[in-house]
Design an enzyme around this catalytic site. Structure first.
Site, PDB file in Angstrom:
ATOM      1  N   GLY A  71      -3.492  -9.805   8.243  1.00 21.33           N
ATOM      2  CA  GLY A  71      -2.602  -9.957   7.096  1.00 21.33           C
ATOM      3  C   GLY A  71      -1.583  -8.840   7.007  1.00 21.33           C
ATOM      4  N   CYS A  94       0.836  -1.204   0.000  1.00 26.12           N
ATOM      5  CA  CYS A  94       0.000   0.000   0.000  1.00 26.12           C
ATOM      6  C   CYS A  94       0.869   1.252   0.000  1.00 26.12           C
ATOM      7  CB  CYS A  94      -0.945   0.000   1.195  1.00 26.12           C
ATOM      8  SG  CYS A  94      -0.130   0.004   2.822  1.00 26.12           S
TER       9      CYS A  94
END
Length: 314
Positions: free
Chosen positions: A168, A133
């Protein structure tokens, strides 16, 4: 593999936040893609239950269940939204079947892809990696600077809401820093790179904020850098609407030495600072989870671009 409506069936492995948000995006906005299967390992997970309610075929026995599913032969893409460790095994099992794999973990088995920067170079790759990200948010800015002037060193700091970091994300923290640092060099074009992630516990949760520092020669054309950064921000916002510059690009003279340098101080250099924020679209996740939204948006944009090149079935 396309159906009569011209859309390629896809499977998503991973029924957590990222996988579920990606499923909703495909259902709502897929131009060349349609949901073929949603795969998890916990039949009671919110993601699998939501998929069932939305009419998406579900598999609760992991990748083995996907491979044995009667409709697996129609799947053209598999998105892996699990973990770096799990992806290595998934890739081995999927490769003999010839499906295209979009990896949303930091495993980095295939080439790094940041849609606004290098997607055209990897349209034929069997497995592409969406970096992280923080990488999706910041590497475009490093690339924007490096296409104007050499970047000796780039450092990114990604600050995300702790509430948006599920199991995660937390399991992949170490891989995040390593993968993002590598991609800053290989995709962003910096000579050296470093990545830092901060899980911000503030309540109410804050949206994703990113800072990009680039060290460039002191004679660099500041206006050219600003214009390049602004063009790149617009390119990313085309597939991540909540992506924006938080303030104007900042320039500071830097006359010292980097930690790894020895000897006398270098000639004056410029530190270029770019400040970003990423607000999520709110499809499945709250708007503060821009860190997850940019990953699913980038993965969707990548698969759509690849699928658009495939011939439509008669």
């Amino acid at each position: 593999m396309q159906t009569h409506d011209g859309k390629t069936a896809v499977a998503i492995i991973g029924s957590g936040n990222i996988g579920t948000d990606l499923m909703v995006k495909i259902l709502r906005h897929g131009k060349h893609l349609r949901m073929g299967a949603f795969v998890g390992i916990d039949p009671e997970s919110d993601g699998l239950k939501r998929a069932e309610r939305m009419g998406v075929p579900t598999v609760s026995t992991g990748i083995e269940g996907l491979l044995s599913h009667p409709d697996f032969g129609s799947i053209g893409f598999v998105f892996d939204a699990t973990s770096a460790g799990a992806h290595a095994r998934h890739e081995q099992l999927l490769r003999p079947h010839g499906v295209r794999v979009i990896d949303l973990t930091p495993a980095a088995i295939g080439p790094f892809v940041v849609p606004a920067v290098n997607i055209e170079q990897h349209l034929d790759a069997p497995n592409v990696n969406m970096v992280t990200c923080g990488g999706q948010a910041t590497i475009p800015m490093v690339a924007a600077v490096s296409r104007v002037v050499p970047v000796e060193y780039a450092e990114i700091v990604a600050s995300i809401s702790s509430r948006s970091a599920g199991p995660g994300t937390r399991a992949n923290i170490d891989e995040f820093t390593e993968t993002t640092s590598n991609a800053i060099v290989r995709v962003g074009g910096a000579q050296r790179g470093k990545a830092i992630i901060i899980l911000n516990p503030a309540e109410p949760p804050l949206i994703m904020r990113d800072t990009v520092y680039c060290l460039v020669p002191g004679h660099a054309d500041r206006q050219a850098i600003v214009e390049s950064v602004e063009r790149m921000a617009s390119a990313v916002a085309a597939y991540v609407p909540g992506y924006r510059l938080k303030q104007t690009v900042q320039f500071d003279e830097f006359k010292g030495r980097m930690p790894q340098e020895t000897g006398s101080a270098q000639a004056p250099r410029l530190k270029v600072s770019v400040f970003l924020e990423v607000e999520g679209a709110g499809h499945y996740l709250p708007s503060y989870a821009g860190n997850l939204d940019i990953m699913t948006s980038a993965a969707l944009a990548t698969a759509e671009r690849i699928a658009a090149r495939q011939p439509v079935a008669a």
